[in-house]
Design a protein around this motif. Sequence first.
Motif, PDB file in Angstrom:
ATOM      1  N   UNK A  18      -9.536   1.386  -6.236  1.00 16.75           N
ATOM      2  CA  UNK A  18      -8.565   0.327  -6.491  1.00 16.75           C
ATOM      3  C   UNK A  18      -7.332   0.464  -5.605  1.00 16.75           C
ATOM      4  N   UNK A  19      -6.892   1.712  -5.387  1.00 23.87           N
ATOM      5  CA  UNK A  19      -5.668   1.952  -4.619  1.00 23.87           C
ATOM      6  C   UNK A  19      -5.925   2.182  -3.133  1.00 23.87           C
ATOM      7  N   UNK A  20      -7.162   1.977  -2.697  1.00 29.32           N
ATOM      8  CA  UNK A  20      -7.522   2.167  -1.290  1.00 29.32           C
ATOM      9  C   UNK A  20      -7.132   3.556  -0.808  1.00 29.32           C
ATOM     10  N   UNK A  21      -7.458   4.562  -1.639  1.00 31.94           N
ATOM     11  CA  UNK A  21      -7.173   5.960  -1.315  1.00 31.94           C
ATOM     12  C   UNK A  21      -8.482   6.679  -0.992  1.00 31.94           C
ATOM     13  N   UNK A  22      -8.382   7.939  -0.622  1.00 32.70           N
ATOM     14  CA  UNK A  22      -9.564   8.730  -0.314  1.00 32.70           C
ATOM     15  C   UNK A  22     -10.419   8.912  -1.565  1.00 32.70           C
ATOM     16  N   UNK A  33      -6.532  17.724  -1.712  1.00 28.45           N
ATOM     17  CA  UNK A  33      -5.340  17.049  -2.187  1.00 28.45           C
ATOM     18  C   UNK A  33      -4.100  17.743  -1.641  1.00 28.45           C
ATOM     19  N   UNK A  34      -2.980  17.004  -1.584  1.00 35.00           N
ATOM     20  CA  UNK A  34      -1.736  17.591  -1.079  1.00 35.00           C
ATOM     21  C   UNK A  34      -1.387  18.879  -1.800  1.00 35.00           C
ATOM     22  N   UNK A  35      -1.693  18.925  -3.104  1.00 36.01           N
ATOM     23  CA  UNK A  35      -1.357  20.102  -3.900  1.00 36.01           C
ATOM     24  C   UNK A  35      -2.004  21.372  -3.364  1.00 36.01           C
ATOM     25  N   UNK A  42       0.804  -1.215   0.000  1.00 35.32           N
ATOM     26  CA  UNK A  42       0.000   0.000   0.000  1.00 35.32           C
ATOM     27  C   UNK A  42       0.837   1.264   0.000  1.00 35.32           C
ATOM     28  N   UNK A  43       0.138   2.397  -0.064  1.00 31.43           N
ATOM     29  CA  UNK A  43       0.762   3.716  -0.032  1.00 31.43           C
ATOM     30  C   UNK A  43       0.427   4.355   1.311  1.00 31.43           C
ATOM     31  N   UNK A  44       1.415   4.564   2.185  1.00 31.22           N
ATOM     32  CA  UNK A  44       1.123   5.109   3.512  1.00 31.22           C
ATOM     33  C   UNK A  44       0.530   6.511   3.491  1.00 31.22           C
ATOM     34  N   UNK A  45       0.651   7.231   2.364  1.00 29.02           N
ATOM     35  CA  UNK A  45       0.107   8.588   2.300  1.00 29.02           C
ATOM     36  C   UNK A  45      -1.278   8.635   1.653  1.00 29.02           C
ATOM     37  N   UNK A  46      -1.807   7.487   1.186  1.00 28.35           N
ATOM     38  CA  UNK A  46      -3.020   7.478   0.369  1.00 28.35           C
ATOM     39  C   UNK A  46      -4.245   8.030   1.095  1.00 28.35           C
ATOM     40  N   UNK A  47      -4.298   7.869   2.409  1.00 22.04           N
ATOM     41  CA  UNK A  47      -5.482   8.323   3.137  1.00 22.04           C
ATOM     42  C   UNK A  47      -5.171   9.443   4.131  1.00 22.04           C
ATOM     43  N   UNK A  48      -4.064  10.132   3.927  1.00 19.58           N
ATOM     44  CA  UNK A  48      -3.719  11.255   4.801  1.00 19.58           C
ATOM     45  C   UNK A  48      -4.449  12.512   4.348  1.00 19.58           C
ATOM     46  N   UNK A  49      -5.122  13.187   5.302  1.00 17.87           N
ATOM     47  CA  UNK A  49      -5.656  14.490   4.954  1.00 17.87           C
ATOM     48  C   UNK A  49      -4.513  15.506   5.053  1.00 17.87           C
ATOM     49  N   UNK A  50      -4.798  16.760   4.686  1.00 15.99           N
ATOM     50  CA  UNK A  50      -3.708  17.725   4.604  1.00 15.99           C
ATOM     51  C   UNK A  50      -3.128  18.090   5.966  1.00 15.99           C
ATOM     52  N   UNK A  78       5.213  16.046   7.143  1.00 18.24           N
ATOM     53  CA  UNK A  78       5.864  16.454   5.897  1.00 18.24           C
ATOM     54  C   UNK A  78       7.375  16.269   5.930  1.00 18.24           C
ATOM     55  N   UNK A  79       8.012  16.572   7.031  1.00 14.98           N
ATOM     56  CA  UNK A  79       9.469  16.404   7.097  1.00 14.98           C
ATOM     57  C   UNK A  79       9.871  14.953   6.851  1.00 14.98           C
ATOM     58  N   UNK A  80       9.159  14.024   7.491  1.00 13.16           N
ATOM     59  CA  UNK A  80       9.504  12.611   7.302  1.00 13.16           C
ATOM     60  C   UNK A  80       9.143  12.138   5.903  1.00 13.16           C
TER      61      UNK A  80
END
Length: 368
Positions: free
Chosen positions: A241-245, A255-257, A52-60, A67-69
């Motif tokens: 499919x990617x188990x994201x938000x 979005x992060x952007x 998985x992607x550890x950032x896929x379900x992170x809100x801003x 962000x540093x890590x």
Amino acid sequence: MSALPLCMLLAAGAHAEAPAEGVRQVPSFALPVSPYLSPQAQESVRSAVIHGDPTAKLDNAAVLAQLDSIRKGTDQWAYGEIAELRKRFAVELHHETWGGIPVVRVQPRSAPADPANQRLLIELHGGAFVFGRADSLGLLEAIPVAAMTGMTVLAVEYRQGPEHRFPAASEDVAAVYRAALARLPAAHIGIFGCSAGGVLTGESLAWFAKEKLPMPGAAGLFCAGGDARYGGDSRYVMAAINDALLPHADGTLPIMEDLYYGDVDFRDPLVSPVFSEPLLAQFPPTLFITGTRAAELSNVSYMHSRLVDLERVSDLHVWEGLGHAFHLDAKLPESQQAYRVMARFFAKHLGTALPASHPAPAAAAAPR
């Protein structure tokens, strides 16, 4: 028995049970790895599903807190990949400043000796406008592209959020481009990027038009289209499919952007050029690369269709079974195919030949 044909009765019944406003309720199902992928790519996809992607379900708020890590982890991973790329591709790296902006100049040893045959590509790295660097994510594609094209590639260290806000990155790219124009004609310069860098490529072309700069000879929007919010069907499908938000009911999704864009109008052509036909009519020959498991697929398809309808030169290549930014893993046979497509495209539209180890491009198209 009703006199209505069976097909009309079935349609009427379906309509009676259909969700309001034509919204399709999609049942869950198991999606296997595509059988068309190479063994290496199949293993890569399986690994991505398992880990998985550890950032896929992170809100801003969570992104800001971590962000540093996120930045350090991304760079450390990229530096390991770059070490392997440098063993495979014959390039030299030079940290320089062009137009006041830090860049990494990737100089291929296959570059032609004759200055008349030398070409320059400007590369814009990905990272959601909040992480990644020119010397980390940027070099993942700058090194293979430089080596396979024989062209000098400038990876640009543009400003990002949350420390900076739009249009800081566009301004930085324009400064580098002006410095490049002092050395080479626009027809001998290309620009490309992946993910946020692909979005920024489109935004930079819009900025060049605003500043009345000549358009470069070619552009590559990889894993990105002309809508900075990546709209369309694939945004929903790939989130599932990617188990994201998942996007909200109105189609919006934080979005992060947003940490870079702030409160902008996402239909502003300087942000999302796909919404301006007069702007798209000025685009140079443009190459799109994406995959069937990529959230940007709909966005890319729409952008490509708009350019084609406006009679611009536009090439779209979609890789089966692969996701966002797949080509950054240069070990995959599919990634090697993608880099060959890039090399041939830039050689064709910038009017030069590829190094001897690569196939020659087709004859250049007549200028528009």
